[in-house]
Scaffold this motif. Structure first.
Motif, PDB file in Angstrom:
ATOM      1  N   PRO A  66       6.366   8.183  -8.027  1.00 17.89           N
ATOM      2  CA  PRO A  66       5.463   7.020  -8.098  1.00 17.89           C
ATOM      3  C   PRO A  66       6.181   5.676  -7.936  1.00 17.89           C
ATOM      4  N   PHE A  67       7.412   5.572  -8.427  1.00 13.23           N
ATOM      5  CA  PHE A  67       8.171   4.342  -8.213  1.00 13.23           C
ATOM      6  C   PHE A  67       8.479   4.145  -6.738  1.00 13.23           C
ATOM      7  N   ALA A  68       8.835   5.241  -6.057  1.00 15.92           N
ATOM      8  CA  ALA A  68       9.121   5.149  -4.624  1.00 15.92           C
ATOM      9  C   ALA A  68       7.860   4.793  -3.839  1.00 15.92           C
ATOM     10  N   PHE A  69       6.719   5.341  -4.240  1.00 12.75           N
ATOM     11  CA  PHE A  69       5.458   4.973  -3.585  1.00 12.75           C
ATOM     12  C   PHE A  69       5.149   3.494  -3.796  1.00 12.75           C
ATOM     13  N   ALA A  70       5.416   2.989  -4.995  1.00  9.87           N
ATOM     14  CA  ALA A  70       5.117   1.592  -5.301  1.00  9.87           C
ATOM     15  C   ALA A  70       5.973   0.639  -4.485  1.00  9.87           C
ATOM     16  N   LEU A  71       7.141   1.084  -4.066  1.00  3.90           N
ATOM     17  CA  LEU A  71       8.036   0.230  -3.287  1.00  3.90           C
ATOM     18  C   LEU A  71       7.880   0.440  -1.784  1.00  3.90           C
ATOM     19  N   GLU A  72       6.856   1.177  -1.400  1.00  5.86           N
ATOM     20  CA  GLU A  72       6.555   1.378   0.020  1.00  5.86           C
ATOM     21  C   GLU A  72       6.145   0.043   0.632  1.00  5.86           C
ATOM     22  N   PRO A  73       6.661  -0.286   1.826  1.00  8.58           N
ATOM     23  CA  PRO A  73       6.271  -1.558   2.448  1.00  8.58           C
ATOM     24  C   PRO A  73       4.762  -1.641   2.674  1.00  8.58           C
ATOM     25  N   ILE A  74       4.216  -2.828   2.470  1.00  6.14           N
ATOM     26  CA  ILE A  74       2.784  -3.048   2.640  1.00  6.14           C
ATOM     27  C   ILE A  74       2.492  -3.213   4.125  1.00  6.14           C
ATOM     28  N   HIS A  75       1.500  -2.482   4.590  1.00  9.62           N
ATOM     29  CA  HIS A  75       1.088  -2.592   5.983  1.00  9.62           C
ATOM     30  C   HIS A  75      -0.046  -3.606   6.061  1.00  9.62           C
ATOM     31  N   LYS A  76       0.197  -4.692   6.762  1.00 10.32           N
ATOM     32  CA  LYS A  76      -0.808  -5.752   6.897  1.00 10.32           C
ATOM     33  C   LYS A  76      -1.949  -5.268   7.793  1.00 10.32           C
TER      34      LYS A  76
END
Length: 186
Positions: A66-76
């Motif tokens: 879940p921490f790795a998912f939270a740090l996934e780059p945001i796709h605009k």
């Protein structure tokens, strides 16, 4: 301001996707552990993964990805592409996907346990546990995108790679401690 509304909707949509990914991952891994334990109990009359191993794997699996998912780059997204309708978690065949992914992980755990039984029951339990942890960690890669994993690339989220490496290191350390007698039941 319209730009701030679009930005807010984009962030909310990103949070919703993050929660969906974490729930999908957690439910699939929990279903895999349950299914592997049930199949192992019916075939060999013993749990494939011991309760202590389940507790350790639950700690590892529910903490790191879940921490790795939270740090996934945001796709605009463009303002026209934003969707205001939020569907249910189990719409669109997600329930079947969760069970299918859990079944694939459970089958790999059962195969590892069966191969390990040719050596000893302790080796079988260790192999099943290691395969469960590594399969779940690698499975987290597939949840990064709704399309295929190669579209995003492997190195655009270094936290995901470090999560997998850390899961493997923790698994090897726990298995090593178990082997030399420090970890008792692990």
């Amino acid at each position: 301001n319209f730009a701030s509304i679009v930005s807010l909707i984009n962030r909310g949509s990103t949070m919703y996707e993050l929660i969906r990914k974490v729930l999908n991952f957690t439910l699939s891994c929990s279903f895999a552990a349950l299914l592997a334990s049930l199949i192992g109990f019916f075939i060999w009359h013993t749990p494939v993964i011991s309760p202590v191993q389940l507790m350790c794997s639950s700690l590892i699996i529910n903490l790191l990805p879940p921490f790795a998912f939270a740090l996934e780059p945001i796709h605009k997204r463009k303002a026209s592409a934003l969707k205001l309708h939020v569907d249910s978690f189990f719409e669109g065949g997600r329930r079947i996907k969760v069970m299918w992914h859990g079944a694939v992980i459970a089958i790999s755990v059962i195969i590892a346990y069966a191969i390990g039984l040719t050596v000893s029951s302790a080796a079988a339990g260790a192999m099943a546990w290691a395969v469960f942890i590594i399969s779940a960690s690698v499975y987290s890669f597939s949840l990064r995108s709704r399309s295929h994993i190669f579209k995003l690339g492997f190195i655009n989220n270094p936290w995901m790679l470090s999560e997998i490496a850390l899961c493997i290191v923790i698994s090897v350390l726990l298995l090593g401690f178990s082997y030399i007698g420090l970890g008792a039941d692990i």
